[in-house]
Each structure stands twice: as structure tokens, then as C-alpha cells.
Design a protein around this motif. Structure first.
Motif, short mmCIF file in Angstrom:
data_model
loop_
_atom_site.label_atom_id
_atom_site.label_comp_id
_atom_site.label_asym_id
_atom_site.label_seq_id
_atom_site.Cartn_x
_atom_site.Cartn_y
_atom_site.Cartn_z
N VAL A 1 33.09 36.25 42.43
CA VAL A 1 33.40 35.81 43.11
C VAL A 1 32.68 35.26 43.89
CG1 VAL A 1 34.88 36.14 44.91
CG2 VAL A 1 34.61 37.62 43.44
N THR A 2 33.53 33.57 44.00
CA THR A 2 32.54 32.53 45.28
C THR A 2 33.34 32.43 45.91
OG1 THR A 2 32.18 31.63 42.76
CG2 THR A 2 31.85 30.25 44.45
N ILE A 3 33.60 32.23 47.11
CA ILE A 3 34.00 31.83 48.15
C ILE A 3 34.04 30.02 48.91
CG2 ILE A 3 34.92 32.56 50.58
CD1 ILE A 3 33.55 34.97 49.98
N ALA A 4 35.47 30.23 48.87
CA ALA A 4 35.96 28.78 49.42
C ALA A 4 36.23 28.93 51.13
CB ALA A 4 36.63 27.27 48.42
N GLN A 5 35.87 27.75 51.87
CA GLN A 5 36.21 27.99 53.07
C GLN A 5 37.91 27.08 53.60
OE1 GLN A 5 34.89 31.18 55.50
NE2 GLN A 5 33.30 31.00 53.98
N ASN A 6 38.07 26.77 52.54
CA ASN A 6 39.20 25.67 52.61
C ASN A 6 39.99 24.97 51.48
OD1 ASN A 6 38.19 23.32 52.73
ND2 ASN A 6 37.17 23.92 55.05
N GLY A 7 41.35 24.38 51.84
CA GLY A 7 42.11 23.63 50.76
C GLY A 7 40.19 22.79 49.96
N ILE A 8 39.50 21.62 50.60
CA ILE A 8 38.99 20.84 50.10
C ILE A 8 37.74 21.23 49.54
CG2 ILE A 8 36.96 19.31 51.43
CD1 ILE A 8 39.08 18.89 53.33
N GLU A 9 37.68 22.35 50.29
CA GLU A 9 35.87 23.37 49.61
C GLU A 9 36.29 23.34 47.87
OE1 GLU A 9 33.75 25.89 51.32
OE2 GLU A 9 33.00 25.23 53.40
N ALA A 10 38.26 24.64 47.70
CA ALA A 10 38.17 24.67 46.42
C ALA A 10 38.29 23.63 45.68
CB ALA A 10 40.12 25.84 46.80
N VAL A 11 38.92 22.51 46.15
CA VAL A 11 39.21 21.82 45.08
C VAL A 11 37.95 21.03 45.09
CG1 VAL A 11 39.86 19.16 44.48
CG2 VAL A 11 40.94 20.74 45.88
N ASP B 1 45.61 23.14 53.23
CA ASP B 1 45.87 24.22 52.68
C ASP B 1 45.91 24.24 50.68
OD1 ASP B 1 48.31 22.72 51.28
OD2 ASP B 1 49.19 23.24 53.68
N GLY B 2 46.39 25.72 50.78
CA GLY B 2 46.51 26.44 49.97
C GLY B 2 47.25 25.40 48.61
N LEU B 3 48.18 24.43 49.22
CA LEU B 3 49.29 23.88 48.42
C LEU B 3 48.94 22.30 47.88
CD1 LEU B 3 52.91 24.73 50.34
CD2 LEU B 3 52.24 25.49 48.48
N ASP B 4 48.19 22.08 48.88
CA ASP B 4 47.64 20.24 48.91
C ASP B 4 46.66 20.35 47.57
OD1 ASP B 4 49.65 18.69 50.09
OD2 ASP B 4 48.73 19.24 51.77
N ALA B 5 45.60 21.37 48.07
CA ALA B 5 45.19 22.20 47.59
C ALA B 5 45.14 22.40 45.70
CB ALA B 5 43.88 22.96 47.56
N THR B 6 46.16 22.85 45.51
CA THR B 6 46.48 23.23 44.06
C THR B 6 46.90 22.03 43.88
OG1 THR B 6 47.54 25.38 44.40
CG2 THR B 6 48.73 24.35 42.72
N ARG B 7 47.53 20.59 44.55
CA ARG B 7 48.29 19.28 43.51
C ARG B 7 46.86 18.71 43.16
NH1 ARG B 7 51.53 20.46 48.74
NH2 ARG B 7 53.48 21.00 48.06
N ALA B 8 46.37 18.52 44.12
CA ALA B 8 45.07 18.24 43.92
C ALA B 8 43.92 18.72 42.22
CB ALA B 8 43.90 18.43 44.99
N ILE B 9 43.81 19.65 42.29
CA ILE B 9 43.42 20.32 41.04
C ILE B 9 44.67 19.95 39.79
CG2 ILE B 9 43.22 22.72 40.02
CD1 ILE B 9 42.12 23.78 43.22
N GLU C 1 56.13 25.39 42.91
CA GLU C 1 55.93 23.63 42.66
C GLU C 1 55.14 22.91 42.70
OE1 GLU C 1 58.90 22.90 45.62
OE2 GLU C 1 60.75 22.85 43.78
N ALA C 2 54.27 23.43 43.67
CA ALA C 2 52.81 22.67 43.71
C ALA C 2 52.47 23.45 42.45
CB ALA C 2 52.14 23.29 45.17
N GLY C 3 52.49 24.19 41.45
CA GLY C 3 51.96 24.40 40.49
C GLY C 3 50.74 25.45 40.79
N MET C 4 51.11 26.01 41.37
CA MET C 4 50.41 27.57 41.59
C MET C 4 51.67 28.64 40.23
SD MET C 4 50.20 28.58 45.24
CE MET C 4 48.79 27.46 46.98
N ASP C 5 50.84 29.10 39.60
CA ASP C 5 51.10 30.88 38.71
C ASP C 5 52.10 31.36 38.84
OD1 ASP C 5 49.88 28.18 36.52
OD2 ASP C 5 48.05 28.53 37.37
N ALA C 6 51.24 32.55 40.36
CA ALA C 6 52.03 33.39 40.31
C ALA C 6 51.87 33.79 41.75
CB ALA C 6 50.69 34.61 39.75
N TYR C 7 51.88 34.52 42.32
CA TYR C 7 53.11 34.66 43.88
C TYR C 7 52.79 35.95 43.88
CZ TYR C 7 55.51 34.70 47.92
OH TYR C 7 55.49 34.76 49.02
#
Length: 694
Positions: free
Chosen positions: A596-606, A627-635, A665-671
Motif C-alpha cells: 500500500v502507498t498512501i496519498a493524503q488528498n486528491g492532488i497527491e492521488a492524481v 476531493d475524490g470525485l475531482d481526482a477520479t475525473r482527472a485520472i 458518474e465521476a468514473g469510479m468502478d465500485a462503491y
């Protein structure tokens, strides 16, 4: 003279002809018209072809600020109203005279030069001479100011109510997020702790923490469900499902609660019910969980039974597409007083309101179950006798679905048809259900209520040369329990080879070892699903082995829903800002063998997902900076250029209607909703990664 005529009213009884008017009442048309014009509260007016008043009534004169009705003659609306209103009124009148079509009940907002303000409903018609020539218009305006004021008040109240409802929904959603976040730590850490080596006292404490967290989660879910229902945001999601196994899995999830109180928990299905039906299995299970859980809570001794029957018996035709099913949940509990029966389905109502509140709860469970039943087209009813128990029931229509696997049942049954089986159980309901099930499968069952009678029956059948192929015995019986009964069989040389299957209400340490020592073929946890019992019998004494059925969608929440060993070690990016939630997720991933690698926020995740390779991203939705929705859209936007796709599972403390849809809708595969449950997260990962691998 007749009395009616003498009194000046009524028709002649002999002729039915109305009597002559009283000589004191003038019948001149001018007199009658003047009486109408002088006293009716509505405004009446006549105009010539140029829109000038010919005549008005007294009410119209008073509203126009005139001393007499004659003062209006020759004037027009331009003398009393603003230019825009007068121009529109004249245009309407010109159109009426041209088309000869009336203007019916048009609402107008009038402001006189005197300052008087009124809303009126106006009807205007063409004014014609005897020869048919249109020479003007006439109309009547009825004052509807009070009605409009009432409408405005209702509109304001409606807007206030909608604003309050939106505020309530936002509050509930925010509170759900705030409560679920720490609960994720409590429940997640407790589950991880229980997977470690603990002494008995420590395990008891950790288990208490976990059970308390789950109880709090149940209360929160009740409040959320009720809020969704109140907002009209609950919709059914019908899908095909195996009704027996779905209800069976639900009953097994409640078994521990029932067995902890020493209760028998059983369920029975009418043999005429098809294998597959179509409906919202999640909501149906939620209804039954509420009803069965409620029954367990208010029952201290005896049993809780779910019975599913065909509601309308009769000749079915091949064209029948639906089936009416009656679900009944019965208990032997404290019962409900007759004066409380009418109110128990009302939200926040409970039959028990004592100071000690022995039984606890939110008072929402039955209200939620009732609303869900109504959504399915049924009505939840109750029958109860104080001190003797309660039965809740409802009838719903469900479409019949196509069988999942053709001829699977016939193949299984062929392997055991004709087998002679002895059922041993002290509970009459369990005996009845088992006997009926075995008979429907073509077996030859017998039943006794205790170990002593069972031992005698096994011995007599052996002596007659017709030994039983299988003995199915309950473990928890008075006087002589199931283990002692099997031990008696093994100590008898003639009976020692008897094949025995045990059914138990509680898994105790040492049970498995004792089963091996006594050569017990298998032991199953009550209540036993029909498919589970069929597989066990076929495996133990069937003439051919059968394959285990495929995992089904209704096993959500079961520990067997997914197996962590089915997943290879993966590189996982965890985007999560909460330290506690990081520890929970880290503990689970490491326990399952993932890096596991940890990202503290959406920017780091992208950034990290673009610079390193990952097999999976676990994405929190609520994070600072991005947030996670914007990060997913960016990815996803970046992946479109790279022709790649990283599976992303949303992890969110939001659990309101529409949250899952927004994630997808943001692009996530599961919830997966927080607090994260091990089996749900594992199932989501297994399903997602298995599908991606195909």
C-alpha cells in the motif's frame, strides 16, 4: 285555498304547477336587474364598441371611487387604471367583439387610481343587439383577493417546508458523514484486533466494542432510511434472485442473535414457490431483517419463524408471469397490547415506553418495514396476543424469473431420491419443516422429538432390515443432546455405522473436534438453507457427488462472499486524509498481502497514479484540496490519452441516495460505504478485479 298557496310558496300538489308570484313582488325586468346591480358584491359593467362604460353596478362604482354609477358613463379603463392594464383590457375587448368568443375566468391584478388593490377573476362576453350585431362588451369581475392571499401563504409555507426539508437532508447527510468516519475506525480496528492473538478477556472486550459499533451503525442506517423515505427518494431496484437462498442467507445473518438468547430460528417455504423471482431483494431482506430482528428482541423463550406461502392458491397456467407471496414472521414473545397495535407502525412509536426501556431501539424499524412493503404494493399487518406472541405479515406480487441453472435441482435430487432419513429434533416447527422439505425431495423421512425415541427407532429399523440411510439430529436438546445421542449409537455395535448429520444452534469451541471423534458426517449451523442441506445430504449419502453452486449475489455480508486468497498480491494506492481510516485500510490490505502507498488528498492521488504503477486505487470521496470525485475525473481524463484504466473503488462516509451514482458518474468502478466492512470491501475488490481480468 291550499296551505302552500296561503303561505305563498310551494307547488300545487295536484298539478305540480308553480303558484303565481306574490302580488307584493314586482316582476318587471328592470326592477330585477336593478336589484342585481345594486346588491351583488361582484363588479358588473357594460361597454360600447370603443371600450367606454355604458353602465356599471354599485360595487364597481365603489371600487372605482365614484359617488354614483352614472359617474362612470362615457369613461374607460384609462380613467381608472394604469396605462398598461387599460391597454390590455381594451385589446381583449376588441378581440372579443371581432371573434364573438368570450373570455372566461381570467385572473387579473387590479390597482385603482384610489390605491385599492385587488385580484379578480374576470369573464367578458360580446354585447349583441336583437339583430345579432355586436355593439360592445359586458363582463363581471369576482374578487378573489382572499383566495390569492391564501395561495401566497400556502406557497410561502411550501417553500419554507421545502427549504426545511433540504436543510434536514443536508444535515442528515453531513451527520452521516461525521458519524461514519469515526465509526469506521471503531469497527475496523475492532475487527482487526479480533484477528490477532487475544486472551479470553481481551477478546470479550474487543467483541463488545465491535457489537456496540454495529448496533450504532444499525441505528444510523434506520435514520438514513427513514430520511430517504420521507424525502421520497427511495426507489425499488428489481432483479432476478433465488428466493430460498436469499432469505436463507438473511436468516443465517441473524442466527447468532437468536441462538444467544436460546431461541429457535427457522424458516419455511411453500413447495409451490418457484426457484427464481424478480424483485428488490435488498429491500425485501431489509423488511425481513427488521421484522425478524424485532421478533428476536421481544422474545425471551421459544422460537421465531418466517413462513413464505403462495397467497392465492389455485390452478396456475403456463402463461402466469407473477406469483403472490405471503410472508409471515411469527414469534412466541411478549406480544403487543391491543390498544398499541394501531400505532406500532408509526415512526418513533414503541409499545414499550417504560423508564428502563428494556428493549431499546429507535422506534423506526417497523415504520421503515411498513413503508418498504407499501412501495412493493403490499400492506404490513399484525396480529398479537399479549404474553403469547406476535405475527407480522404482508402479501406482495413478484414476477417469476427463469431458473438460473437448467435441471440442476433434478440432478441433485436424483442422487438422494428414496433415501430413508430419521429427523431428531425437540422443536415441532423444525421437525415439520424438515419433514416437508425431505418429502418434497422424494426421500422417505420419519421424525422423533428426543434422543431416547431416536435410539429405539434406529435399533428397530436395523432389526427389521430397513436401516436408515441418514440420521439428521439437532444438537441442542433437553435431557440428552445430539452429541450424547451419537455417542450412544457409536457404543452399540449394531448401530455404530449409522451415518449422522448434526444441526446446531451454536458453534462452540471443541464442536468440530468432537464431531471428528464421533465420526459425524457433517454438522451445519441453523437455520439451514435448503440448498445447503441438499448439498450436504448429496455429499454424505448421495449416489453421486455434486458441485457446489456458484457464489450468488445475495451472499453480501457473509464471510464466504469472497476469499482474500483468490487475489494475487497487488500494489494499492490509498487516497485517504484520515489517519484512523488509513490505519484501518492499511491493516486490511497488509493482512490480505497487498503493498500500500498512501496519498493524503486528491492532488497527491492524481500525481502518484501518474508517476507510479498501481493495480488498484482506494479513493476516499471527502478530502481537502481536491476531493475524490475531482481526482477520479482527472485520472480518467489522463487515461483517455494513454488508453489505460486503473480500477478505482470509492470509499465514502456519505450514504444518501444518489451518492453511489455520483461516484460512478465521476468514473469510479465500485462503491463501498463507510464504516468499511471487511467482507464488503473484499467482495468489491474480488468482483472488480476478476471482471477486469476477463
Amino acid at each position: 285555498m291550499h296551505e302552500e298557496q296561503a303561505a305563498g310558496g310551494g307547488e300545487s300538489e295536484a298539478t305540480g304547477i308553480p303558484p303565481e308570484p306574490s302580488p307584493d313582488v314586482p316582476v318587471d325586468d328592470r326592477f330585477l336587474l336593478q336589484a342585481l346591480m345594486d346588491h351583488i358584491p361582484d363588479s358588473i359593467y357594460f361597454k360600447d364598441a370603443k371600450g367606454r362604460f355604458i353602465r356599471i353596478n354599485q360595487a364597481k362604482a365603489e371600487r372605482s371611487g365614484l359617488s354614483t354609477t352614472d359617474d362612470a358613463v362615457g369613461k374607460s379603463d384609462f380613467d381608472f387604471f394604469d396605462h398598461d392594464h387599460a391597454r390590455k383590457a381594451l385589446a381583449d375587448e376588441m378581440d372579443i367583439m371581432r371573434t364573438r368568443q368570450p373570455l372566461i375566468e381570467t385572473e387579473e391584478h387590479l390597482i385603482w387610481s384610489s390605491g385599492l388593490e385587488r385580484w379578480v377573476s374576470t369573464t367578458k362576453l360580446p354585447l349583441q343587439r336583437q339583430d345579432g350585431e355586436v355593439v360592445g362588451t359586458f363582463g363581471i369581475s369576482r374578487d378573489i383577493t382572499k383566495l390569492k392571499q391564501t395561495e401566497r401563504a400556502l406557497g410561502a409555507a411550501k417553500e419554507a417546508a421545502e427549504t426545511a426539508n433540504r436543510a434536514k437532508s443536508e444535515f442528515v447527510a453531513n451527520m452521516s458523514h461525521e458519524i461514519r468516519t469515526p465509526m469506521n475506525g471503531v469497527i475496523g480496528m475492532a475487527e482487526l484486533l479480533l484477528d490477532t492473538h487475544l486472551n479470553p478477556v481481551q477478546r470479550e472486550y474487543a467483541q463488545a466494542v465491535l457489537e456496540s459499533g454495529e448496533a450504532l451503525l444499525g441505528l444510523l442506517n434506520d435514520v438514513l432510511d427513514f430520511s430517504k423515505i420521507e424525502a421520497g427518494k427511495i426507489e425499488l431496484d428489481p432483479t432476478p434472485f433465488e428466493i430460498r437462498d436469499s432469505i436463507g442467507s438473511m436468516m443465517k445473518s441473524l442466527a447468532a442473535r437468536a441462538h444467544h438468547k436460546g431461541l429457535e430460528l427457522a424458516y419455511h417455504f411453500d413447495s409451490n414457490i418457484p426457484e427464481m423471482v424478480v424483485g428488490d431483494v435488498g429491500r425485501l431482506r431489509q423488511i425481513l431483517i427488521n421484522l425478524v430482528g424485532n421478533a428476536i428482541k421481544f422474545t425471551d423463550a421459544g422460537e421465531v419463524v418466517v413462513d413464505v406461502q403462495v397467497a392465492h392458491h389455485g390452478v396456475r397456467t403456463p402463461n402466469d408471469q407473477t406469483i403472490s407471496l405471503k410472508f409471515a414472521v411469527s414469534d412466541t414473545g411478549i406480544g403487543v397490547p391491543q390498544d398499541k397495535l394501531a400505532s406500532i407502525f408509526t415512526e418513533f412509536e414503541q409499545a414499550d415506553k417504560s423508564t428502563t426501556r428494556k428493549y431499546g431501539g429507535t422506534g423506526l424499524g417497523l415504520a421503515i418495514a411498513s413503508r418498504f412493503v407499501e412501495l412493493m404494493g403490499g400492506r404490513l399487518s399484525v396480529q398479537s396476543e399479549l404474553g403469547r406472541g406476535t405475527t407480522f405479515s404482508f402479501v406482495i406480487d413478484l414476477p417469476i424469473g427463469a431458473p438460473r441453472i437448467a435441471n440442476k435441482t433434478e440432478l441433485d435430487l436424483e442422487s438422494i431420491r428414496g433415501l430413508r432419513v430419521l429427523v431428531v429434533d425437540d422443536n415441532a416447527t423444525n421437525r415439520r419443516i424438515l419433514l416437508e422439505t425431505l418429502l418434497n425431495w422424494g426421500l422417505q423421512p420419519m421424525a422423533v422429538s428426543n434422543a431416547k425415541d431416536a435410539l429405539q427407532r434406529v435399533r428397530s429399523e436395523v432389526e427389521n432390515g430397513t436401516p436408515f440411510h441418514l440420521v439428521i439430529s439437532d444438537v441442542n436438546m433437553p435431557e440428552t443432546d445430539g452429541f450424547d445421542f451419537v455417542e450412544s449409537l457409536r457404543h452399540d455395535r449394531e448401530l455404530a455405522g449409522t451415518t449422522v448429520m448434526l444441526l446446531t444452534s451454536a458453534i462452540r469451541s471443541g464442536d468440530a473436534i468432537r464431531c471428528d471423534q464421533l465420526n459425524v458426517a457433517t454438522h451445519l449451523m441453523k437455520p439451514v438453507k435448503q440448498s445447503e442441506l441438499l448439498r450436504a445430504i448429496s455429499h454424505v449419502v448421495g449416489r453421486q457427488s455434486i458441485e457446489s453452486s456458484s457464489p450468488e449475489s445475495d451472499t453480501v455480508g457473509s464471510a464466504t462472499a469472497a476469499d482474500s486468497s483468490s487475489l494475487d498480491s497487488m500494489r494499492v494506492l490509498l487516497a485517504e486524509d484520515s489517519l484512523v481510516n488509513q490505519k484501518v485500510a492499511l491493516g486490511l490490505m497488509r493482512k490480505w498481502g497487498h503493498c500500500v502507498t498512501i496519498a493524503q488528498n486528491g492532488i497527491e492521488a492524481v500525481q502518484m497514479s501518474g508517476s507510479q504503477e498501481f493495480d488498484l486505487i482506494l479513493m476516499d470521496v471527502e478530502m481537502p484540496e481536491m476531493d475524490g470525485l475531482d481526482a477520479t475525473r482527472a485520472i480518467r481524463k489522463r487515461e483517455q490519452k494513454q488508453a489505460s484504466h486503473i480500477p478505482i473503488i470509492a470509499m465514502t462516509a456519505h450514504a444518501m441516495i444518489g451518492d453511489e451514482q455520483r461516484c460512478r458518474e465521476a468514473g469510479m468502478d465500485a462503491y463501498v460505504a463507510k464504516p468499511i466492512r471487511q467482507e464488503l470491501l473484499l467482495q468489491a475488490m474480488t468482483t472488480l478485479l476478476t471482471n477486469n481480468a476477463r
